[in-house]
Write a protein that holds these residues in place. Sequence first.
Motif, PDB file in Angstrom:
ATOM      1  N   HIS A  73       0.833  -1.211   0.000  1.00  0.00           N
ATOM      2  CA  HIS A  73       0.000   0.000   0.000  1.00  0.00           C
ATOM      3  C   HIS A  73       0.864   1.256   0.000  1.00  0.00           C
ATOM      4  N   ASN A  76       1.840   1.823  -3.592  1.00  0.00           N
ATOM      5  CA  ASN A  76       0.719   2.426  -4.313  1.00  0.00           C
ATOM      6  C   ASN A  76       0.580   3.908  -3.983  1.00  0.00           C
ATOM      7  N   SER A  81       1.653   1.543  -9.683  1.00  0.00           N
ATOM      8  CA  SER A  81       0.702   0.438  -9.789  1.00  0.00           C
ATOM      9  C   SER A  81       1.277  -0.627 -10.699  1.00  0.00           C
ATOM     10  N   HIS A 114      -7.830   5.293   0.022  1.00  0.00           N
ATOM     11  CA  HIS A 114      -6.484   5.150  -0.541  1.00  0.00           C
ATOM     12  C   HIS A 114      -6.157   6.372  -1.388  1.00  0.00           C
ATOM     13  N   CYS A 162      -5.990  -0.353 -11.740  1.00  0.00           N
ATOM     14  CA  CYS A 162      -4.768   0.422 -11.492  1.00  0.00           C
ATOM     15  C   CYS A 162      -5.025   1.918 -11.670  1.00  0.00           C
ATOM     16  N   GLN A 165      -6.397   4.239  -8.961  1.00  0.00           N
ATOM     17  CA  GLN A 165      -5.454   4.632  -7.902  1.00  0.00           C
ATOM     18  C   GLN A 165      -4.624   5.853  -8.299  1.00  0.00           C
ATOM     19  N   PRO A 167      -2.137   6.376 -10.625  1.00  0.00           N
ATOM     20  CA  PRO A 167      -0.682   6.170 -10.579  1.00  0.00           C
ATOM     21  C   PRO A 167       0.065   7.146 -11.475  1.00  0.00           C
TER      22      PRO A 167
END
Length: 251
Positions: A73, A76, A81, A114, A162, A165, A167
């Motif tokens: 985590h 991330n 990712s 997150h 992905c 998140q 990235p």
Amino acid sequence: MGILEVKGVNKRFGGLQALGDVNLSVNENSVHAIIGPNGAGKSTLLNCLVGKLIPDTGSVMFDGQSVLGRKPHEINQMGISRVFQTPEIFADLTVLENVMIPCFAKRDGAFRMHAIESVANERSINEMAEEMLADVNMLERRHDHAGSLSRGDKRRLEIAMCLVQQPRLLLLDEPTAGMARADTNNTIDLLKEIHDKRDITIAIIEHDMHVVFSLAQRITVLAQGTPLVEDTPDNIKGHPKVREAYLGEAH
């Protein structure tokens, strides 16, 4: 200096030298491919890039911060990712639910927001997940069970998981493995669209040279755990060291 910097990385497994003095620089917003014959050390290097393996010596830096020893985590949260060689999805959940799950991370024994914390108050997780599915052309299948998808669509789903998140670096481990040519070409087109739209840096490990030369702006060639050549696709084609690594003799 690249957004991802690998310097002097060595990794042994018993008597096997998996990586030997690897140096690699990936420029921000580029597409960088890492290729090499079987046993060249590609997967070992990828596992070092995401903190899954810790090199015996050397450093792996992302945007000036070390990734070594960090939990998944934390990787991330740094903006990295990873797409695995075999799609890792939740087969019993819907496509939409799969994309919503990465919005949370389990920390300190509890699930917490997150990477999307900064925008969670403005848009619901559901809306963000649908946006990602639209980006990979899967919005119409959002209520389907993920286990019913073809391999190509499972890959699209994993990429959406992905993207939600947010990235800065997307690592892909042979994303077209096991795909029919039509699905491979669709995946190439999708990754081009994502790169152009979102300015995400992409690093890819791939055996299929059609994929590599269709996507990559720079290529690093590994052989027996050591970088042989790093150059543009045009210069890699026909390079004597590359031909020797793959064919066993220079031409």
